[in-house]
Write a protein that holds these residues in place. Structure first.
Motif, mmCIF file in Angstrom:
data_model
loop_
_atom_site.group_PDB
_atom_site.id
_atom_site.type_symbol
_atom_site.label_atom_id
_atom_site.label_comp_id
_atom_site.label_asym_id
_atom_site.label_seq_id
_atom_site.Cartn_x
_atom_site.Cartn_y
_atom_site.Cartn_z
ATOM 1 N N HIS A 76 0.805 -1.219 0.000
ATOM 2 C CA HIS A 76 0.000 0.000 0.000
ATOM 3 C C HIS A 76 0.842 1.275 0.000
ATOM 4 O O HIS A 76 0.286 2.382 0.079
ATOM 5 N N LEU A 77 2.150 1.145 -0.064
ATOM 6 C CA LEU A 77 3.032 2.315 -0.011
ATOM 7 C C LEU A 77 3.517 2.685 -1.410
ATOM 8 O O LEU A 77 3.741 1.820 -2.250
ATOM 9 N N SER A 78 3.715 3.968 -1.639
ATOM 10 C CA SER A 78 4.361 4.400 -2.877
ATOM 11 C C SER A 78 5.871 4.356 -2.694
ATOM 12 O O SER A 78 6.378 4.351 -1.566
ATOM 13 N N GLY A 79 6.588 4.301 -3.804
ATOM 14 C CA GLY A 79 8.042 4.222 -3.749
ATOM 15 C C GLY A 79 8.573 2.804 -3.792
ATOM 16 O O GLY A 79 9.785 2.586 -3.788
ATOM 17 N N VAL A 80 7.659 1.815 -3.825
ATOM 18 C CA VAL A 80 8.050 0.410 -3.883
ATOM 19 C C VAL A 80 7.485 -0.197 -5.167
ATOM 20 O O VAL A 80 6.285 -0.103 -5.418
ATOM 21 N N ASP A 81 8.348 -0.802 -5.959
ATOM 22 C CA ASP A 81 7.946 -1.387 -7.244
ATOM 23 C C ASP A 81 7.879 -2.905 -7.101
ATOM 24 O O ASP A 81 8.903 -3.576 -6.950
ATOM 25 N N PHE A 82 6.655 -3.445 -7.172
ATOM 26 C CA PHE A 82 6.468 -4.884 -7.016
ATOM 27 C C PHE A 82 6.755 -5.641 -8.311
ATOM 28 O O PHE A 82 6.853 -6.870 -8.298
ATOM 29 N N GLU A 83 6.892 -4.924 -9.422
ATOM 30 C CA GLU A 83 7.243 -5.576 -10.684
ATOM 31 C C GLU A 83 8.756 -5.737 -10.799
ATOM 32 O O GLU A 83 9.243 -6.690 -11.416
ATOM 33 N N VAL A 105 9.618 6.504 -0.075
ATOM 34 C CA VAL A 105 8.473 5.711 0.377
ATOM 35 C C VAL A 105 7.487 6.614 1.111
ATOM 36 O O VAL A 105 7.878 7.526 1.848
ATOM 37 N N ALA A 106 6.205 6.361 0.887
ATOM 38 C CA ALA A 106 5.171 7.182 1.521
ATOM 39 C C ALA A 106 3.886 6.391 1.638
ATOM 40 O O ALA A 106 3.615 5.483 0.841
ATOM 41 N N ARG A 107 3.110 6.734 2.646
ATOM 42 C CA ARG A 107 1.782 6.133 2.857
ATOM 43 C C ARG A 107 0.764 7.160 2.402
ATOM 44 O O ARG A 107 0.584 8.190 3.029
#
Length: 343
Positions: A76-83, A105-107
């Motif tokens: 649910h955080l931005s700044g993290v790429d799950f791909e 990273v940010a919520r």
């Protein structure tokens, strides 16, 4: 808590097979959309009922609404790429393909707050909510941006603090941070890990806990435990600093482990969540076995500070086994409660 020896689970309970493949971590959901949202709420209700039926005093969602105790929060955080995935060694133990931190990273929105609010509506009992700890979060990622474990941990601590404050406002009584990494990276724990944890609890008025165990009952963990020798003294390296910290409750693994019980003396004065249920075995404890573990712990922690619990989460177990273990925990705590009342 007014109840003497209030019992709780350390975290997860098995999911029903209609929600996710049973006895498996990171098990994919069997549905999506609104059907999934409704199924998660139904599973949460069942987990709550099973805890209540077993006489568990501090209840939780059983982590029914999340796929994994760390990854679901990070998703649910931005700044993290799950791909963009990289293979890392988690807790110096096993390799896993993990997402990458690619920016700040940010919520951007609450993660578990609505689920916690729903749980609060279902019960008047004290409720506990588990969040991943900062150090365990960074150990479950590849950092291609900050290039500093400490800096990323403090970024996550600030994000966790935002979530924790909203969970508290939603009616959560105890917020628990899961930090199995504290049993591995001892220098970092003492250098900045506990400080990051204290950043995560900043300004909270509800009770806070840190859960430090030897992991789920999966093969990578059980194999690692075989290398630890006849005495597991890892807690000895972090308990003195935790005793001086602002964390209210320390949750540790005891039953069927090689942890010397007298290590609890190092956190005298803290509330202690004593793991009296082995989650790495399908053998269901008897209430008397649970009571024996609690009696031993009472030599090193005052009765008004002892919280019977499980060693870790029970997600990889069958529902039948987990239900039996819950019942044993509730009944074992009741045995010792009666003994203390008659003393």
């Amino acid at each position: 808590m007014n109840t003497l020896l209030p019992s709780s689970t350390a975290g997860s309970l098995p999911k029903p097979s209609w929600l996710a493949e049973p006895e498996k971590l990171w098990s994919p959901w069997t549905m999506d959309g609104e059907d999934l949202a409704e199924a998660k709420r139904d599973a949460l209700r069942i987990a709550l009922l099973e805890q209540q039926a077993a006489g568990i005093d501090i209840v939780s969602d059983g982590e029914q609404t999340r796929q994994h105790f760390v990854t679901t929060f990070i998703e649910h955080l931005s700044g993290v790429d799950f791909e963009r995935r990289e293979t890392v060694t988690i807790r110096n133990r096993y390799e896993a393909s993990v997402p990458s931190v690619v920016g700040t990273v940010a919520r951007e929105r609450p993660v578990f707050v609505e689920d916690a609010r729903f749980l609060r509506q279902q019960t008047s009992a004290p409720i506990k909510w588990a969040l991943p700890g900062p150090m365990t979060m960074i150990d479950t990622l590849y950092d291609a941006h900050y290039k500093s474990r400490e800096k990323l941990a403090f970024e996550f601590a600030a994000i966790l603090n935002q979530e924790a404050r909203e969970l508290e406002a939603a009616g959560v009584d105890i917020i628990q941070f899961d930090e199995p990494a504290f049993n591995v990276f001892f220098d970092e724990v003492n250098d900045w890990g506990i400080a990051a944890l204290e950043r995560a609890i900043e300004g909270l008025r509800c009770e806070t806990a840190v859960h430090i165990c030897y992991g789920y009952g999966i093969k990578a963990n059980t194999d690692w435990k075989k290398t630890l020798g006849p005495q597991w003294r890892q807690y000895e390296q972090t308990f003195p600093r935790l005793q001086a910290s602002n964390i209210a409750i320390i949750s540790l693994e005891c039953h069927n482990s090689y942890v010397p019980m007298d290590l609890i003396e190092l956190i005298r004065g803290k509330k202690v969540m004593v793991g009296a249920i082995d989650v790495a075995s399908n053998t269901i404890e008897t209430p008397e076995e649970v009571a024996a573990t609690l009696r031993k712990a009472l030599e090193f922690v005052d009765a008004d500070k002892l919280y019977p619990s499980t060693n870790c989460g029970m997600a990889p177990l069958s529902r039948r086994v987990a239900r039996g273990k819950l019942n044993a925990l509730g009944a074992g705590a009741q045995i010792v409660r009666r003994e203390l009342a008659g003393a």
